[in-house]
Design an enzyme around this catalytic site. Sequence first.
Site, PDB file in Angstrom:
ATOM      1  N   GLY A 237       0.681  -1.388  -0.294  1.00 18.29           N
ATOM      2  CA  GLY A 237       0.179  -0.091   0.104  1.00 18.29           C
ATOM      3  C   GLY A 237       1.056   1.388   0.023  1.00 18.29           C
ATOM      4  O   GLY A 237       2.380   1.447  -0.336  1.00 18.29           O
ATOM      5  N   SER A 238       0.275   2.108   0.158  1.00 16.62           N
ATOM      6  CA  SER A 238       1.108   3.604   0.397  1.00 16.62           C
ATOM      7  C   SER A 238       2.001   3.348   1.640  1.00 16.62           C
ATOM      8  O   SER A 238       1.829   2.919   2.514  1.00 16.62           O
ATOM      9  CB  SER A 238      -0.279   4.888   1.065  1.00 16.62           C
ATOM     10  OG  SER A 238      -0.512   4.529   1.882  1.00 16.62           O
ATOM     11  N   GLY A 242       2.123   2.389   5.465  1.00 18.69           N
ATOM     12  CA  GLY A 242       3.637   1.576   6.445  1.00 18.69           C
ATOM     13  C   GLY A 242       4.393   2.448   7.512  1.00 18.69           C
ATOM     14  O   GLY A 242       4.400   1.741   8.125  1.00 18.69           O
ATOM     15  N   GLU A 259       5.691  -3.253   0.615  1.00 21.44           N
ATOM     16  CA  GLU A 259       6.124  -2.883  -0.067  1.00 21.44           C
ATOM     17  C   GLU A 259       5.004  -1.732  -0.598  1.00 21.44           C
ATOM     18  O   GLU A 259       3.442  -1.519  -0.816  1.00 21.44           O
ATOM     19  CB  GLU A 259       4.987  -3.574  -1.014  1.00 21.44           C
ATOM     20  CG  GLU A 259       5.803  -5.329  -0.867  1.00 21.44           C
ATOM     21  CD  GLU A 259       7.503  -5.503  -1.561  1.00 21.44           C
ATOM     22  OE1 GLU A 259       7.281  -4.555  -2.104  1.00 21.44           O
ATOM     23  OE2 GLU A 259       8.265  -6.090  -1.416  1.00 21.44           O
ATOM     24  N   CYS A 293       2.566   0.665  -8.675  1.00 21.78           N
ATOM     25  CA  CYS A 293       3.730   1.118  -7.839  1.00 21.78           C
ATOM     26  C   CYS A 293       5.004   1.069  -8.278  1.00 21.78           C
ATOM     27  O   CYS A 293       6.070   2.166  -8.305  1.00 21.78           O
ATOM     28  CB  CYS A 293       3.831  -0.078  -6.313  1.00 21.78           C
ATOM     29  SG  CYS A 293       4.399  -1.464  -6.921  1.00 21.78           S
TER      30      CYS A 293
END
Length: 504
Positions: A237-238, A242, A259, A293
């Site tokens: 995700g963003s 994280g 990630e 991403c």
Amino acid sequence: MTQSIADKTAAILSRLGVAPARWTGGTMPGVTPVTGEEIARLTPDTPETAARAIARAKSAFETWRNVPAPRRGELVRLLGEELRAAKDDLGALVSIEAGKIPSEGLGEVQEMIDICDFALGLSRQLYGLTIASERPGHRMMETWHPLGVVGVISAFNFPVAVWSWNAALALVCGNSVVWKPSEKSPLTALATQAILERALARFGDAPDGLAQVLIGGPEIGEALVASRDVPLVSATGSTRMGRIVGPKVAERFGRSILELGGNNAGIVCPSADLDMALRAIAFGAMGTAGQRCTTLRRLFVHDSVYDALVPRLVAAYASVSVGNPLEGEALVGPLIDRAAFEAMQQALEAARAAGGTVHGGERLAIGPDSAFYARPALVEMPAQAGPVAEETFAPILYVMRHNDLSEAIAQHNAVGAGLSSSIFTTDLRESELFLSAAGSDCGIANVNIGTSGAEIGGAFGGEKETGGGRESGSDAWKGYMRRQTSTINYSRQLPLAQGVVFDI
């Protein structure tokens, strides 16, 4: 009469074996970005049902860890077979729920099949080491053991592939899996679970609760993150997400594979094959409507070739086909929702304020007002300023001039994220510099290909604000296991390490 998207979705879910009770009559809407319409009503899980799922997964792990790894590999082989049989339907569902063009939807399912093949081979290669001991009559070795319950939190843009990268490796390594998909893409998760359950039925003796899916909002992810019975959380995700997940897992001494964001860049050198660069840049920056991403978001073009390349890029942006991915031959589909479109417009306004010249970026009248299609935007910037240093999850490419490769690399590295990168050159020295310790600081560095389209054979992930995690190929499997060093004394003596003497 043309079949509606809702009817098409229902037919696909039925063929894939998803019970109507899983996606009708609930309180959680399922929406397609293709038209913005509601296509499902799901019953979300709760923290209580999540806790029960984690308990079942823990019990399943205690059985599964004792199954020989090659036998565990048989399960992912069967999953690969079921995915091959379901590829067209699952790929179509990815297009419906994530807005991907058909080839990208099918490509995502192919990625799932590929990682099953990889994991099958891996099931016979979970190697440890034999290490030379300094003590006579001793053998030292390193063994890898299953870790436990693996929590997978995935994002909307790769609604099934990211789960497979984690699940295939986790399962052959001896772990159980609990998956929390994005609330923007729950239907593909339910379909994937149904496909997996067919593989489990064919496998025959897998423990109950070995692989589960939980549907819901942030509270479900929080349950996985907080549980001490989930030793590993793999979250995609963003960077903002994280920063929440990483410390919370670390606080309980759990592990995380993160990630996160990727403000990816490319460098075009004087010797570059401009025809090749044009195609690679176009897909890298516009593919998946800029919602990967690994999307190319910054481009540094040498001054000597800028006027030969950038006008061609501008023309490609003006002419690329944008439209309903379920109809016709569009190359760019919709943004996921209104929030994504509004973030795109805010970034473009900030770019203009910083002196940028914007080509494209406008909303296109495709479908109902609830769908958000936009022409990809190319922005010529005087320098890396304003929104350029931040990732906007939309099809925006910032283009800047450079005159020196070392300076371009410095600008390339001068952002928070460090996921993917590329250079276009036919000069060996330039490519080797870019791949050296003084070059790209990203987890992925490519020469003469774009930033997108990683293969499953290489470990996927990045550095800095991308989180440092690695999934999929190479030796990423080690992240799903615990390492144990063992020493066996087969002599009749007891020498101590480092020459220590302790006689009693």
